[in-house]
Design a protein around this motif. Structure first.
Motif, short mmCIF file in Angstrom:
data_model
loop_
_atom_site.label_atom_id
_atom_site.label_comp_id
_atom_site.label_asym_id
_atom_site.label_seq_id
_atom_site.Cartn_x
_atom_site.Cartn_y
_atom_site.Cartn_z
N LEU A 1 62.92 5.11 59.74
CA LEU A 1 61.62 5.00 60.42
C LEU A 1 61.50 6.05 61.52
CD1 LEU A 1 61.05 1.15 60.82
CD2 LEU A 1 59.62 2.77 59.57
N ALA A 2 62.58 6.27 62.26
CA ALA A 2 62.56 7.27 63.34
C ALA A 2 62.25 8.65 62.76
CB ALA A 2 63.88 7.27 64.10
N GLY A 3 62.74 8.95 61.57
CA GLY A 3 62.43 10.21 60.91
C GLY A 3 60.94 10.32 60.59
N LEU A 4 60.35 9.21 60.15
CA LEU A 4 58.91 9.20 59.85
C LEU A 4 58.09 9.38 61.14
CD1 LEU A 4 57.00 8.94 57.47
CD2 LEU A 4 57.00 6.47 57.83
N VAL A 5 58.55 8.78 62.23
CA VAL A 5 57.88 8.96 63.53
C VAL A 5 57.95 10.42 63.94
CG1 VAL A 5 58.00 8.39 65.99
CG2 VAL A 5 58.19 6.58 64.28
N ARG A 6 59.13 11.04 63.77
CA ARG A 6 59.27 12.47 64.10
C ARG A 6 58.29 13.30 63.26
NH1 ARG A 6 64.47 11.35 64.67
NH2 ARG A 6 65.00 11.73 62.50
N GLU A 7 58.19 12.99 61.98
CA GLU A 7 57.26 13.72 61.11
C GLU A 7 55.82 13.57 61.60
OE1 GLU A 7 55.57 13.35 56.56
OE2 GLU A 7 57.63 12.69 56.94
N PHE A 8 55.44 12.36 62.01
CA PHE A 8 54.09 12.11 62.54
C PHE A 8 53.87 12.92 63.82
CE2 PHE A 8 50.91 9.65 64.91
CZ PHE A 8 49.94 9.46 63.94
N ASP A 9 54.88 12.93 64.71
CA ASP A 9 54.78 13.69 65.96
C ASP A 9 54.60 15.17 65.73
OD1 ASP A 9 54.99 11.56 67.69
OD2 ASP A 9 57.13 11.83 68.07
N GLU A 10 55.17 15.69 64.64
CA GLU A 10 55.16 17.13 64.40
C GLU A 10 53.97 17.61 63.58
OE1 GLU A 10 58.98 17.80 62.65
OE2 GLU A 10 60.04 17.35 64.52
N LEU A 11 53.08 16.70 63.20
CA LEU A 11 51.90 17.12 62.43
C LEU A 11 51.05 18.08 63.25
CD1 LEU A 11 50.75 13.69 60.94
CD2 LEU A 11 51.71 15.63 59.68
N PRO A 12 50.50 19.12 62.62
CA PRO A 12 49.58 20.00 63.34
C PRO A 12 48.37 19.20 63.84
CG PRO A 12 50.24 20.98 61.27
CD PRO A 12 50.73 19.56 61.25
N ARG A 13 47.94 19.46 65.05
CA ARG A 13 46.81 18.74 65.63
C ARG A 13 45.52 19.35 65.13
NH1 ARG A 13 51.00 15.73 66.46
NH2 ARG A 13 51.11 14.69 68.45
N SER A 14 44.65 18.49 64.56
CA SER A 14 43.34 18.90 64.10
C SER A 14 42.50 17.65 63.93
CB SER A 14 43.43 19.67 62.78
OG SER A 14 43.96 18.84 61.77
N GLY A 15 41.25 17.81 63.57
CA GLY A 15 40.39 16.65 63.37
C GLY A 15 39.79 16.14 64.68
N ASP A 16 38.97 15.12 64.56
CA ASP A 16 38.26 14.59 65.73
C ASP A 16 38.78 13.23 66.18
OD1 ASP A 16 36.54 16.78 65.73
OD2 ASP A 16 35.25 15.85 64.23
#
Length: 193
Positions: free
Chosen positions: A153-168
């Motif tokens: 789960l911590a790996g999935l959280v890291r992946e979420f944190d590292e997503l490029p920021r975009s959208g509204d």
């Protein structure tokens, strides 16, 4: 939607930092401070930029930035000269903060800090509007398996944190694993282990 998403954030930071003092955990217990930390996942920002983003007075945001910096959760990552004033840009000291605080003599944690409580408050409007995606499951497993699952789960959280920021829209992501008193069946053969 933004055309050129930026990889988060635009400064160097540690992957993980363990918070071991009550003052560090207390610094995280304020919703405005957690919002500031969340914004700094995108990029470094000045107090003025943060104040504009959260819609609060600059002096209020400066106070909360100081609390986070004093607790070692933020640091100045760069500066620039604007007229005669040096403007500071703050960044997180780590991508992920992990709380590991000793309980007091009564067995209590030093402050009320529960990510699921925060997620429950934040997700109420999404639930009412039919935009909440969530799962809750229960499984009887040994402690070692729970620990292995948490690492995944911590790996999935890291992946979420590292997503490029975009959208509204800013989405929340809550994950956890915890022991419960949920009922369970007896083991085959009639014994409960």
């Amino acid at each position: 939607m933004a055309d050129n998403p930026l990889p988060p954030p635009d400064y160097e930071l540690a992957e993980r930092r363990t918070l071991t003092t009550p003052s560090q955990v207390q610094a995280l217990s304020n919703p405005l401070r957690t919002a500031i930390l969340g914004l700094l996942h995108e990029r470094a920002a000045s107090v003025s930029e943060l104040a504009t983003a959260v819609g609060r007075p600059r002096s209020t945001v400066a106070h909360h930035v100081r609390v986070l910096a004093d607790a070692g959760l933020l640091r100045v990552v760069r500066t620039r000269r604007v007229r005669a004033i040096e403007e500071r840009f703050y960044g997180r000291t780590a991508r992920m903060f992990v709380v590991s605080v000793e309980r007091d003599d009564d067995g209590e944690l030093p402050v009320d800090f529960n990510d699921f409580e925060v997620a429950a408050r934040e997700s109420a409007d999404a639930f009412r509007s039919g935009q909440l995606w969530a799962f809750l499951r229960h499984a009887r497993i040994p402690q070692e398996r729970a620990t292995e699952f948490w690492e995944r789960l911590a790996g999935l959280v890291r992946e979420f944190d590292e997503l490029p920021r975009s959208g509204d829209t800013v989405y929340g992501f809550a994950a956890g694993i915890y022991p419960t008193d949920h009922p369970r069946l007896a083991d085959p053969g009639g014994e409960r282990s």
